[in-house]
Design a protein around this motif. Structure first.
Motif, short mmCIF file in Angstrom:
data_model
loop_
_atom_site.label_atom_id
_atom_site.label_comp_id
_atom_site.label_asym_id
_atom_site.label_seq_id
_atom_site.Cartn_x
_atom_site.Cartn_y
_atom_site.Cartn_z
N UNK A 203 0.81 -1.22 0.00
CA UNK A 203 0.00 0.00 0.00
C UNK A 203 0.85 1.27 0.00
N UNK A 204 2.02 1.29 0.64
CA UNK A 204 2.85 2.50 0.56
C UNK A 204 3.24 2.88 -0.87
N UNK A 205 3.33 1.92 -1.77
CA UNK A 205 3.63 2.24 -3.17
C UNK A 205 2.48 3.04 -3.76
N UNK A 206 1.25 2.62 -3.49
CA UNK A 206 0.09 3.36 -3.97
C UNK A 206 0.02 4.74 -3.32
N UNK A 207 0.30 4.80 -2.04
CA UNK A 207 0.29 6.09 -1.34
C UNK A 207 1.34 7.04 -1.93
N UNK A 208 2.51 6.53 -2.25
CA UNK A 208 3.55 7.38 -2.83
C UNK A 208 3.17 7.82 -4.25
N UNK A 209 2.23 7.10 -4.87
CA UNK A 209 1.74 7.48 -6.20
C UNK A 209 0.52 8.40 -6.11
N UNK A 210 0.16 8.81 -4.87
CA UNK A 210 -0.92 9.79 -4.70
C UNK A 210 -2.26 9.24 -4.27
N UNK A 211 -2.33 7.99 -3.91
CA UNK A 211 -3.59 7.41 -3.46
C UNK A 211 -3.69 7.50 -1.94
N UNK A 212 -4.93 7.47 -1.43
CA UNK A 212 -5.18 7.64 -0.01
C UNK A 212 -6.00 6.48 0.54
N UNK A 213 -6.08 6.40 1.84
CA UNK A 213 -6.84 5.34 2.52
C UNK A 213 -8.26 5.22 1.97
N UNK A 214 -8.88 6.33 1.65
CA UNK A 214 -10.26 6.29 1.13
C UNK A 214 -10.36 5.57 -0.21
N UNK A 215 -9.23 5.40 -0.89
CA UNK A 215 -9.20 4.73 -2.20
C UNK A 215 -8.98 3.23 -2.09
N UNK A 216 -8.81 2.73 -0.86
CA UNK A 216 -8.54 1.32 -0.67
C UNK A 216 -9.85 0.57 -0.46
#
Length: 140
Positions: free
Chosen positions: A115-128
């Motif tokens: 998940x940190x890869x997605x977060x570093x690409x601009x995604x947030x908890x609400x997108x999971x």
């Protein structure tokens, strides 16, 4: 590095990458999901190629007008080079071209550590989209 659509000639390399990078259980689930996604819509399977070698893959799907990132895998020797982010951004563009109503990241026991890869690409908890089951019902 180039990100492009999956081609049938990529199958052996992609399968080998998935088998090498994923746990055995995750590999089995992903192999089955990949086959189904390829039969439904192969444009949502993207690969990263560097010097004619497949170094990464991302599998997406669309269900009920929502785009889902299902699985991403990058060869161990090619991590931390922006390949995962490039795959994530490229698939996002595909989803946007399809005008999906929302884009979500499928979170199962296998995706949790990345998940940190997605977060570093601009995604947030609400997108999971946390799955109660081990995999997406649409991929089952």
């Amino acid at each position: 590095m180039n990100v492009r659509s999956f081609r049938l000639s990529d199958y052996v390399a992609v399968n080998g990458l998935l088998e090498q990078v994923l746990s055995e259980v995750c590999y089995q689930e992903t192999k089955d999901a990949l086959a189904k996604q390829l039969s439904w819509d192969s444009d949502l399977v993207l690969i990263a190629v560097e010097e004619e070698q497949v170094v990464g893959v991302i599998i997406g799907t669309i269900d009920n007008n929502k785009g889902y990132y299902y699985r991403i895998a990058v060869h161990a020797e090619h991590r931390r080079k922006g390949i995962g982010k490039a795959l994530i951004h490229s698939l996002k563009q595909r989803f946007e071209q399809r005008k999906v109503s929302r884009i979500l990241i499928t979170v199962d026991e296998h995706n949790e550590p990345i998940l940190p890869v997605y977060e570093s690409a601009g995604w947030f908890e609400r997108d999971f989209a946390r799955m109660a089951e081990r995999r997406l019902s649409i991929m089952a």
